[in-house]
Design a protein around this motif. Sequence first.
Motif, PDB file in Angstrom:
ATOM      1  N   ASN A   1      -6.155 -12.676 -12.074  1.00  0.00           N
ATOM      2  CA  ASN A   1      -5.046 -13.097 -12.946  1.00  0.00           C
ATOM      3  C   ASN A   1      -4.014 -11.988 -13.123  1.00  0.00           C
ATOM      4  OD1 ASN A   1      -6.145 -15.638 -13.301  1.00  0.00           O
ATOM      5  ND2 ASN A   1      -7.063 -15.174 -15.285  1.00  0.00           N
ATOM      6  N   LEU A   2      -4.474 -10.743 -13.074  1.00  0.00           N
ATOM      7  CA  LEU A   2      -3.566  -9.608 -13.241  1.00  0.00           C
ATOM      8  C   LEU A   2      -3.006  -9.102 -11.910  1.00  0.00           C
ATOM      9  CD1 LEU A   2      -5.378  -7.566 -16.042  1.00  0.00           C
ATOM     10  CD2 LEU A   2      -3.363  -9.030 -16.248  1.00  0.00           C
ATOM     11  N   GLY A   3      -3.372  -9.758 -10.819  1.00  0.00           N
ATOM     12  CA  GLY A   3      -2.838  -9.365  -9.518  1.00  0.00           C
ATOM     13  C   GLY A   3      -3.549  -8.216  -8.858  1.00  0.00           C
ATOM     14  N   GLY A   4      -4.723  -7.864  -9.379  1.00  0.00           N
ATOM     15  CA  GLY A   4      -5.503  -6.799  -8.759  1.00  0.00           C
ATOM     16  C   GLY A   4      -4.871  -5.432  -8.936  1.00  0.00           C
ATOM     17  N   LEU A   5      -5.229  -4.528  -8.050  1.00  0.00           N
ATOM     18  CA  LEU A   5      -4.703  -3.165  -8.072  1.00  0.00           C
ATOM     19  C   LEU A   5      -3.319  -3.130  -7.417  1.00  0.00           C
ATOM     20  CD1 LEU A   5      -8.024  -1.458  -6.932  1.00  0.00           C
ATOM     21  CD2 LEU A   5      -7.057  -1.337  -9.240  1.00  0.00           C
ATOM     22  N   ASP A   6      -2.467  -2.254  -7.888  1.00  0.00           N
ATOM     23  CA  ASP A   6      -1.125  -2.111  -7.319  1.00  0.00           C
ATOM     24  C   ASP A   6      -1.233  -1.375  -5.988  1.00  0.00           C
ATOM     25  OD1 ASP A   6       1.471  -1.385  -6.616  1.00  0.00           O
ATOM     26  OD2 ASP A   6       2.087  -0.991  -8.676  1.00  0.00           O
ATOM     27  N   LYS A   7      -0.946  -2.075  -4.896  1.00  0.00           N
ATOM     28  CA  LYS A   7      -1.145  -1.500  -3.567  1.00  0.00           C
ATOM     29  C   LYS A   7      -0.261  -0.292  -3.300  1.00  0.00           C
ATOM     30  CE  LYS A   7       2.092  -4.527  -1.064  1.00  0.00           C
ATOM     31  NZ  LYS A   7       2.219  -5.508   0.045  1.00  0.00           N
ATOM     32  N   ASP A   8       0.875  -0.197  -4.001  1.00  0.00           N
ATOM     33  CA  ASP A   8       1.776   0.923  -3.772  1.00  0.00           C
ATOM     34  C   ASP A   8       1.215   2.241  -4.290  1.00  0.00           C
ATOM     35  OD1 ASP A   8       3.660  -0.623  -2.447  1.00  0.00           O
ATOM     36  OD2 ASP A   8       4.734  -1.130  -4.283  1.00  0.00           O
ATOM     37  N   PHE A   9       0.192   2.173  -5.135  1.00  0.00           N
ATOM     38  CA  PHE A   9      -0.478   3.398  -5.561  1.00  0.00           C
ATOM     39  C   PHE A   9      -1.278   4.001  -4.409  1.00  0.00           C
ATOM     40  CE2 PHE A   9       0.856   2.077  -9.597  1.00  0.00           C
ATOM     41  CZ  PHE A   9       0.522   2.987 -10.577  1.00  0.00           C
ATOM     42  N   PHE A  10      -1.737   3.156  -3.507  1.00  0.00           N
ATOM     43  CA  PHE A  10      -2.583   3.509  -2.355  1.00  0.00           C
ATOM     44  C   PHE A  10      -3.949   4.006  -2.834  1.00  0.00           C
ATOM     45  CE2 PHE A  10      -4.179   6.028   1.219  1.00  0.00           C
ATOM     46  CZ  PHE A  10      -4.011   5.116   2.247  1.00  0.00           C
TER      47      PHE A  10
ATOM     48  N   THR B   1      -8.680  -4.930   8.965  1.00  0.00           N
ATOM     49  CA  THR B   1      -8.078  -4.584  10.257  1.00  0.00           C
ATOM     50  C   THR B   1      -7.295  -3.283  10.239  1.00  0.00           C
ATOM     51  OG1 THR B   1      -6.149  -5.947   9.725  1.00  0.00           O
ATOM     52  CG2 THR B   1      -7.950  -6.989  10.962  1.00  0.00           C
ATOM     53  N   GLN B   2      -7.038  -2.724   9.049  1.00  0.00           N
ATOM     54  CA  GLN B   2      -6.351  -1.447   8.958  1.00  0.00           C
ATOM     55  C   GLN B   2      -6.761  -0.755   7.668  1.00  0.00           C
ATOM     56  OE1 GLN B   2      -2.329  -3.486   8.563  1.00  0.00           O
ATOM     57  NE2 GLN B   2      -1.998  -1.782   7.140  1.00  0.00           N
ATOM     58  N   ASN B   3      -6.443   0.540   7.578  1.00  0.00           N
ATOM     59  CA  ASN B   3      -6.757   1.285   6.367  1.00  0.00           C
ATOM     60  C   ASN B   3      -5.691   0.991   5.320  1.00  0.00           C
ATOM     61  OD1 ASN B   3      -7.582   3.056   4.392  1.00  0.00           O
ATOM     62  ND2 ASN B   3      -6.900   4.899   5.471  1.00  0.00           N
ATOM     63  N   HIS B   4      -6.029   0.150   4.364  1.00  0.00           N
ATOM     64  CA  HIS B   4      -5.079  -0.255   3.330  1.00  0.00           C
ATOM     65  C   HIS B   4      -5.060   0.696   2.139  1.00  0.00           C
ATOM     66  CE1 HIS B   4      -4.298  -4.249   5.077  1.00  0.00           C
ATOM     67  NE2 HIS B   4      -5.576  -4.286   5.376  1.00  0.00           N
ATOM     68  N   GLY B   5      -5.923   1.716   2.161  1.00  0.00           N
ATOM     69  CA  GLY B   5      -6.066   2.542   0.972  1.00  0.00           C
ATOM     70  C   GLY B   5      -7.011   1.898  -0.020  1.00  0.00           C
ATOM     71  N   PHE B   6      -7.274   2.613  -1.101  1.00  0.00           N
ATOM     72  CA  PHE B   6      -8.227   2.122  -2.101  1.00  0.00           C
ATOM     73  C   PHE B   6      -7.738   0.827  -2.742  1.00  0.00           C
ATOM     74  CE2 PHE B   6     -10.060   1.834  -6.317  1.00  0.00           C
ATOM     75  CZ  PHE B   6     -11.382   2.218  -6.137  1.00  0.00           C
ATOM     76  N   ALA B   7      -6.494   0.831  -3.191  1.00  0.00           N
ATOM     77  CA  ALA B   7      -5.991  -0.308  -3.964  1.00  0.00           C
ATOM     78  C   ALA B   7      -5.937  -1.589  -3.146  1.00  0.00           C
ATOM     79  CB  ALA B   7      -4.606   0.028  -4.539  1.00  0.00           C
ATOM     80  N   GLU B   8      -5.183  -1.575  -2.068  1.00  0.00           N
ATOM     81  CA  GLU B   8      -5.026  -2.800  -1.285  1.00  0.00           C
ATOM     82  C   GLU B   8      -6.293  -3.133  -0.513  1.00  0.00           C
ATOM     83  OE1 GLU B   8      -2.911  -6.217   0.178  1.00  0.00           O
ATOM     84  OE2 GLU B   8      -2.946  -4.965  -1.638  1.00  0.00           O
ATOM     85  N   GLY B   9      -7.099  -2.130  -0.198  1.00  0.00           N
ATOM     86  CA  GLY B   9      -8.378  -2.403   0.445  1.00  0.00           C
ATOM     87  C   GLY B   9      -9.250  -3.292  -0.426  1.00  0.00           C
ATOM     88  N   TYR B  10      -9.330  -2.941  -1.709  1.00  0.00           N
ATOM     89  CA  TYR B  10     -10.084  -3.792  -2.631  1.00  0.00           C
ATOM     90  C   TYR B  10      -9.411  -5.148  -2.820  1.00  0.00           C
ATOM     91  CZ  TYR B  10     -14.039  -1.023  -4.216  1.00  0.00           C
ATOM     92  OH  TYR B  10     -15.250  -0.373  -4.280  1.00  0.00           O
ATOM     93  N   ASN B  11      -8.091  -5.159  -2.910  1.00  0.00           N
ATOM     94  CA  ASN B  11      -7.395  -6.444  -3.074  1.00  0.00           C
ATOM     95  C   ASN B  11      -7.721  -7.389  -1.918  1.00  0.00           C
ATOM     96  OD1 ASN B  11      -6.185  -5.573  -5.429  1.00  0.00           O
ATOM     97  ND2 ASN B  11      -4.237  -5.053  -4.461  1.00  0.00           N
ATOM     98  N   GLN B  12      -7.657  -6.867  -0.707  1.00  0.00           N
ATOM     99  CA  GLN B  12      -7.918  -7.699   0.467  1.00  0.00           C
ATOM    100  C   GLN B  12      -9.352  -8.230   0.438  1.00  0.00           C
ATOM    101  OE1 GLN B  12      -5.988  -8.353   3.404  1.00  0.00           O
ATOM    102  NE2 GLN B  12      -4.135  -7.467   2.520  1.00  0.00           N
ATOM    103  N   ALA B  13     -10.295  -7.352   0.137  1.00  0.00           N
ATOM    104  CA  ALA B  13     -11.706  -7.757   0.135  1.00  0.00           C
ATOM    105  C   ALA B  13     -11.997  -8.770  -0.971  1.00  0.00           C
ATOM    106  CB  ALA B  13     -12.600  -6.532  -0.017  1.00  0.00           C
ATOM    107  N   LEU B  14     -11.483  -8.515  -2.168  1.00  0.00           N
ATOM    108  CA  LEU B  14     -11.782  -9.397  -3.291  1.00  0.00           C
ATOM    109  C   LEU B  14     -11.037 -10.720  -3.189  1.00  0.00           C
ATOM    110  CD1 LEU B  14     -12.000  -6.891  -6.284  1.00  0.00           C
ATOM    111  CD2 LEU B  14     -13.754  -7.596  -4.649  1.00  0.00           C
TER     112      LEU B  14
END
Length: 355
Positions: free
Chosen positions: A197-206, A71-84
Motif C-alpha cells: 500500500n505504501l509502494g514498498g522501498l524507494d528504488k532511488d535510494f538504491f 535479471t539485474q542488480n537492482h540494489g537493496f530497495a528495488e531488489g526487494y520491491n521486485q521480489a515482493l
Amino acid sequence: MYFKSKKMNSKIALVILNYNGEKLFPVFLPSVIEHSTNDFTEIIIADNASTDNSIDYLKSNYPTIRRIELTQNHGFAEGYNQALDILKLEKQFDYYILLNSDVEVTQNWLNPILEIFEHDTEKNISAIQPKIRMHAHKHLFEHAGAAGGMIDYLGYPFCRGRIFDTLEEDKGQYNNQIPIFWATGAAMAIRAEVYHNLGGLDKDFFAHMEEIDLCWRIHHTGKNIVYCPKSTVFHLGGGTLNPMSERKTYLNFRNGLTLLLKNLPSKNLFFKIYFRMLLDGLAGIKFLLDGKPKFTLAIIKAHFYMYANLSSILAKRKDNQKKFGNLKLPSIVYSKSIVWQYFAKKNKTFDKLEN
C-alpha cells in the motif's frame, strides 16, 4: 514449540536478498533454516543477478529452498520491491521478513514477532524489529538497528544501544517492547499489505536508509513500529558492501537529504535542510583533516545529486502530501540534535541523552 495463529493460516515470507553472497551462505543460512522452518514460514532467496556462484551453490546445497532470480542488480530497495511484487501476486503471505544474508538467527526468534502482529487486532503495528547484536562480538549491540532505530529532527538516525560509532553492551537495559521510529532493513518484519500500500522501498535510494524512508511513511499513516526484545539475531554487517567505503558514505549522505526533503513538515523545512547541509560540510572537513579526501568528495557528490534531482525528489514529496495530507513530525522524533549531544555534550549512550 511454535506459536499458533488464532487464524491458523497466517503465513510469513522470509526473504533474503542476495548479491554475490556465496561466501555468506554456509555461515548464516544454516541457522535460518534450523530456526525458521515451520508450518507458517517460507524461506525465499531473492538473487540480485549475482556474478559469483551463488545460484549454483544454492542449487547444489539447498535445492529445496525457493529462489527468485532477478535479471539485474537492482540494489537493496528495488531488489526487494521486485521480489515482493512477485509474492504479492500469489496472495498467500500476511507478513514479510526482510533479512540480510549476513544475519544469524536464534531459536524461537519468529514466535515473539508473530505474537505481536497477531495480538494487534486493530493493526496499529505495521512493522517490527528484533534485537540485533554483533555477530563477531555477540555481547554488543550492532550498528544497524541495535535495540530499535530512532532519529533526530535533522534526520540523523541513531539507535537505542548505538549512537554513531559507540556500541553498548547488552545488559538487558533495552529489554522492553517500545515504539521506535525505524526498523532496520537487516531484519524487518512488516505487514504485506502495508508494504504494498505504501509502494514498498524507494528504488532511488538504491541502498541505505531506504527502510527509514519506508518507516517514516508508516508514521505518516498514523501506525506504529515496535521493537521486540524477545527476538534476537546477530548481524555481521558490511557483508556485501564495505562499511568504510566511499560508496556507502555517498549513499548515506545523499539518501539522508532525500529522506528529509520527502518527509519533513513544511514548517522550517528550508532551515533544517540548510543546517543539515552545514553539518555535512563539517563532516567533509573532518574527513579532510583525517586524511580521507575521497570521503569528502563523496559528500560533495551527494549534495550535487540533490541539486540535480531536486525536482524529482520534490515530486515525491508532493505524492506524500497527497497520500497523507499535511506532513507532520512524529512525536517519537528526538527533538534535540544527536550530533550536538554526542560530540559536544559527550552523551554517547542512549540513556544519557537529554530530553
